[in-house]
Design a protein around this motif. Structure first.
Motif, PDB file in Angstrom:
ATOM      1  N   ILE A  41      24.043 -19.091  84.533  1.00 37.48           N
ATOM      2  CA  ILE A  41      24.205 -17.814  83.834  1.00 37.48           C
ATOM      3  C   ILE A  41      23.361 -17.804  82.561  1.00 37.48           C
ATOM      4  CG2 ILE A  41      25.850 -16.426  82.480  1.00 37.48           C
ATOM      5  CD1 ILE A  41      27.967 -17.182  84.617  1.00 37.48           C
ATOM      6  N   GLY A  42      23.365 -18.900  81.824  1.00 41.84           N
ATOM      7  CA  GLY A  42      22.541 -19.000  80.618  1.00 41.84           C
ATOM      8  C   GLY A  42      21.065 -18.886  80.935  1.00 41.84           C
ATOM      9  N   ARG A  43      20.650 -19.543  82.000  1.00 38.19           N
ATOM     10  CA  ARG A  43      19.250 -19.481  82.419  1.00 38.19           C
ATOM     11  C   ARG A  43      18.873 -18.054  82.800  1.00 38.19           C
ATOM     12  NH1 ARG A  43      16.146 -18.987  86.506  1.00 38.19           N
ATOM     13  NH2 ARG A  43      17.815 -18.803  88.026  1.00 38.19           N
ATOM     14  N   GLU A  90      16.137 -15.464  81.129  1.00 38.34           N
ATOM     15  CA  GLU A  90      15.111 -14.799  81.928  1.00 38.34           C
ATOM     16  C   GLU A  90      15.147 -13.287  81.705  1.00 38.34           C
ATOM     17  OE1 GLU A  90      13.734 -14.618  86.570  1.00 38.34           O
ATOM     18  OE2 GLU A  90      14.790 -16.397  85.851  1.00 38.34           O
ATOM     19  N   VAL A  91      16.342 -12.723  81.652  1.00 41.04           N
ATOM     20  CA  VAL A  91      16.473 -11.290  81.380  1.00 41.04           C
ATOM     21  C   VAL A  91      15.921 -10.974  79.994  1.00 41.04           C
ATOM     22  CG1 VAL A  91      18.155  -9.450  80.926  1.00 41.04           C
ATOM     23  CG2 VAL A  91      18.386 -10.862  82.970  1.00 41.04           C
ATOM     24  N   SER A 106       7.112 -18.949  75.904  1.00 37.47           N
ATOM     25  CA  SER A 106       7.317 -20.300  75.390  1.00 37.47           C
ATOM     26  C   SER A 106       8.792 -20.570  75.120  1.00 37.47           C
ATOM     27  CB  SER A 106       6.494 -20.498  74.128  1.00 37.47           C
ATOM     28  OG  SER A 106       6.714 -21.771  73.598  1.00 37.47           O
ATOM     29  N   LYS A 107       9.469 -19.594  74.495  1.00 37.77           N
ATOM     30  CA  LYS A 107      10.908 -19.742  74.249  1.00 37.77           C
ATOM     31  C   LYS A 107      11.672 -19.888  75.560  1.00 37.77           C
ATOM     32  CE  LYS A 107      11.157 -17.137  69.927  1.00 37.77           C
ATOM     33  NZ  LYS A 107      11.634 -15.870  69.321  1.00 37.77           N
ATOM     34  N   HIS A 108      11.291 -19.081  76.535  1.00 39.88           N
ATOM     35  CA  HIS A 108      11.955 -19.142  77.842  1.00 39.88           C
ATOM     36  C   HIS A 108      11.745 -20.504  78.498  1.00 39.88           C
ATOM     37  CE1 HIS A 108      13.572 -17.816  81.637  1.00 39.88           C
ATOM     38  NE2 HIS A 108      12.454 -18.121  82.246  1.00 39.88           N
ATOM     39  N   LEU A 109      10.526 -20.993  78.465  1.00 42.80           N
ATOM     40  CA  LEU A 109      10.239 -22.290  79.070  1.00 42.80           C
ATOM     41  C   LEU A 109      10.959 -23.417  78.331  1.00 42.80           C
ATOM     42  CD1 LEU A 109       6.450 -21.898  79.905  1.00 42.80           C
ATOM     43  CD2 LEU A 109       8.376 -21.876  81.501  1.00 42.80           C
ATOM     44  N   GLN A 110      11.083 -23.316  77.006  1.00 46.95           N
ATOM     45  CA  GLN A 110      11.802 -24.338  76.250  1.00 46.95           C
ATOM     46  C   GLN A 110      13.268 -24.386  76.645  1.00 46.95           C
ATOM     47  OE1 GLN A 110      11.015 -23.487  72.138  1.00 46.95           O
ATOM     48  NE2 GLN A 110       9.156 -24.724  72.086  1.00 46.95           N
ATOM     49  N   THR A 111      13.868 -23.217  76.902  1.00 46.07           N
ATOM     50  CA  THR A 111      15.276 -23.216  77.320  1.00 46.07           C
ATOM     51  C   THR A 111      15.438 -23.873  78.683  1.00 46.07           C
ATOM     52  OG1 THR A 111      15.159 -21.025  78.336  1.00 46.07           O
ATOM     53  CG2 THR A 111      15.831 -21.138  76.022  1.00 46.07           C
ATOM     54  N   LEU A 112      14.377 -23.860  79.479  1.00 46.67           N
ATOM     55  CA  LEU A 112      14.419 -24.518  80.785  1.00 46.67           C
ATOM     56  C   LEU A 112      13.994 -25.986  80.696  1.00 46.67           C
ATOM     57  CD1 LEU A 112      12.845 -21.701  82.981  1.00 46.67           C
ATOM     58  CD2 LEU A 112      15.263 -22.272  82.727  1.00 46.67           C
ATOM     59  N   GLY A 113      13.654 -26.432  79.491  1.00 48.18           N
ATOM     60  CA  GLY A 113      13.254 -27.823  79.306  1.00 48.18           C
ATOM     61  C   GLY A 113      11.796 -28.087  79.625  1.00 48.18           C
ATOM     62  N   ILE A 114      10.983 -27.050  79.654  1.00 50.77           N
ATOM     63  CA  ILE A 114       9.557 -27.190  79.953  1.00 50.77           C
ATOM     64  C   ILE A 114       8.792 -26.913  78.675  1.00 50.77           C
ATOM     65  CG2 ILE A 114       7.631 -26.287  81.316  1.00 50.77           C
ATOM     66  CD1 ILE A 114       9.768 -25.278  83.324  1.00 50.77           C
ATOM     67  N   SER A 115       7.961 -27.872  78.262  1.00 52.59           N
ATOM     68  CA  SER A 115       7.181 -27.624  77.047  1.00 52.59           C
ATOM     69  C   SER A 115       5.706 -27.612  77.403  1.00 52.59           C
ATOM     70  CB  SER A 115       7.486 -28.672  75.991  1.00 52.59           C
ATOM     71  OG  SER A 115       6.645 -29.767  76.101  1.00 52.59           O
TER      72      SER A 115
END
Length: 153
Positions: A54-56, A60-61, A132-141
């Protein structure tokens, strides 16, 4: 009759086959007996996993909302540039003296170009930051130390 209906519902198109071969799924492929059996055997997600999902999805939204906001700004800026150019062309066409009309048209076109460049730069920068913020929340830098992703000339 039921088997005919069932086999008719699971008939795959050429596009379904292509999507399936590339690792994707369609509504038709998910109705195939093998995929139905697999889904029956899958374990249910835990509450913690569901909360993470749900957080992910919320992130994304948020990314898509931010993209929509900046793209709408780009649309509005583009409309303003169009109106500026249209007005300049109408003024230039209605005036008799070519020299002043041409200079005014040239300045308006120059202003329009700068508006487009600034707008594109701003949209590109904001989309890059959101992504970038979205990818950071997914653990991708991503390493973008030089800032080249949003350079618009």
């Amino acid at each position: 009759m039921q088997n005919e209906l069932s086999s008719e519902m699971t008939e795959l198109t050429r596009l379904d086959h292509i999507i399936l071969q590339n690792g994707g799924k369609t509504v038709n492929t998910e109705r195939l007996p093998i995929f139905l059996q697999i889904s029956k055997n899958e374990r249910s997600l835990s509450l913690e996993e569901l909360q993470f999902e749900i957080g992910r999805l919320r992130q994304e939204v948020a990314l898509h909302q931010e993209a929509q906001k900046v793209l709408m700004k780009l649309f509005n800026d583009t409309r303003d540039v169009y109106q500026l150019l249209r007005g300049a062309l109408m003024k230039a066409a209605s005036r008799c003296t070519r020299d002043t009309s041409f200079l005014e048209l040239a300045y308006n076109v120059q202003d329009a170009g700068l508006m487009i460049q600034e707008s594109l730069h701003g949209v590109s920068e904001k989309l890059t930051i959101s992504e970038s913020k979205h990818l950071q929340t997914l653990g991708i830098s991503l390493d973008d130390t030089k800032g080249k992703d949003f350079s618009v000339f």
